[in-house]
Design a protein around this motif. Structure first.
Motif, mmCIF file in Angstrom:
data_model
loop_
_atom_site.group_PDB
_atom_site.id
_atom_site.type_symbol
_atom_site.label_atom_id
_atom_site.label_comp_id
_atom_site.label_asym_id
_atom_site.label_seq_id
_atom_site.Cartn_x
_atom_site.Cartn_y
_atom_site.Cartn_z
ATOM 1 N N UNK A 108 0.859 -1.178 0.000
ATOM 2 C CA UNK A 108 0.000 0.000 0.000
ATOM 3 C C UNK A 108 0.896 1.228 0.000
ATOM 4 N N UNK A 109 0.740 2.052 -1.049
ATOM 5 C CA UNK A 109 1.529 3.273 -1.181
ATOM 6 C C UNK A 109 0.672 4.352 -1.820
ATOM 7 N N UNK A 110 0.706 5.529 -1.266
ATOM 8 C CA UNK A 110 0.001 6.694 -1.827
ATOM 9 C C UNK A 110 -1.465 6.403 -2.129
ATOM 10 N N UNK A 111 -2.133 5.684 -1.219
ATOM 11 C CA UNK A 111 -3.551 5.419 -1.396
ATOM 12 C C UNK A 111 -3.881 4.340 -2.412
ATOM 13 N N UNK A 152 -6.343 -1.269 -6.415
ATOM 14 C CA UNK A 152 -7.375 -0.313 -6.021
ATOM 15 C C UNK A 152 -8.299 -0.007 -7.196
ATOM 16 N N UNK A 153 -7.718 0.200 -8.366
ATOM 17 C CA UNK A 153 -8.489 0.558 -9.555
ATOM 18 C C UNK A 153 -8.679 -0.596 -10.527
ATOM 19 N N UNK A 155 -8.980 -4.436 -9.671
ATOM 20 C CA UNK A 155 -8.922 -5.623 -8.807
ATOM 21 C C UNK A 155 -8.848 -6.943 -9.568
ATOM 22 N N UNK A 156 -9.205 -6.955 -10.838
ATOM 23 C CA UNK A 156 -9.138 -8.193 -11.624
ATOM 24 C C UNK A 156 -7.805 -8.357 -12.346
ATOM 25 N N UNK A 157 -6.882 -7.421 -12.126
ATOM 26 C CA UNK A 157 -5.533 -7.487 -12.695
ATOM 27 C C UNK A 157 -5.574 -7.613 -14.212
ATOM 28 N N UNK A 158 -6.306 -6.741 -14.857
ATOM 29 C CA UNK A 158 -6.431 -6.775 -16.314
ATOM 30 C C UNK A 158 -5.463 -5.830 -17.019
ATOM 31 N N UNK A 159 -4.912 -4.844 -16.288
ATOM 32 C CA UNK A 159 -4.061 -3.832 -16.910
ATOM 33 C C UNK A 159 -2.696 -3.811 -16.237
#
Length: 173
Positions: A108-111, A152-153, A155-159
């Motif tokens: 966890x870094x910078x939110x 965070x943005x 969660x499905x690890x698509x990008x």
């Protein structure tokens, strides 16, 4: 997805829980080794984890789970897995250098909740045998690759953001 059983639902109920916590989702990083100190403190079995359970790697997360409080004890990193051994020609294990080992980590870094996959291989499953000394049940094939995901943005690890965010990737390695 290589979460290795990280996003696993669990539930805790106790009369000691604040009513506002009943039915709530807690999204803190929590490792299996955290259960012992957390439950020991929550049940009153110990009053101080560091003195009564010396040598325990887990963290007491009772305040986070039972009361929804953020404390300085909250995890900022979680090592998901790391294999730093390899089998040599004599079928014995030897230690690899860090840059040759493979691992995955959430930080966890910078939110943001970042996940790095370092030196990951595509793999075929290998059936364990009495001659298997390595802890892995997979045989590495091809060349290793590195990946970075913003959980965070995404969660499905698509990008995969390894090339778009080299600053974060470098900081995590």
């Amino acid at each position: 997805l290589a979460s290795m059983a990280v996003h696993v639902p669990a539930f805790v109920y106790s009369a000691a829980m604040e009513s506002s916590m009943v039915g709530r989702h807690v999204d803190t990083l929590f490792h299996a080794i955290d259960w012992l100190p957390t439950l020991a403190m929550a049940t009153g079995a110990v009053s101080d984890v560091s003195t009564e359970l010396p040598g325990i790697d887990g963290k007491n997360m009772a305040n986070e789970i039972l009361h929804g409080k953020t404390t300085s004890n909250e995890r900022k990193e979680l090592l998901l897995h790391m294999n730093k051994w390899t089998e040599n020609d004599e079928s014995t294990l030897e230690t690899m250098m860090f840059e040759n080992s493979y691992m995955s980590l959430i930080s966890i870094q910078d939110g943001h909740q970042w996940k790095i996959l370092f030196n990951q291989y595509k793999a075929d499953r290998v059936e364990p045998t009495h001659t298997t000394f390595n802890l892995s049940c997979f045989e590495s094939i091809g060349d290793p690759s590195n990946h970075l995901f913003d959980l965070t943005n995404d969660p499905l690890e698509e990008h995969d953001l390894k090339d778009a965010r080299p600053d974060v990737f470098k900081n995590l390695t």
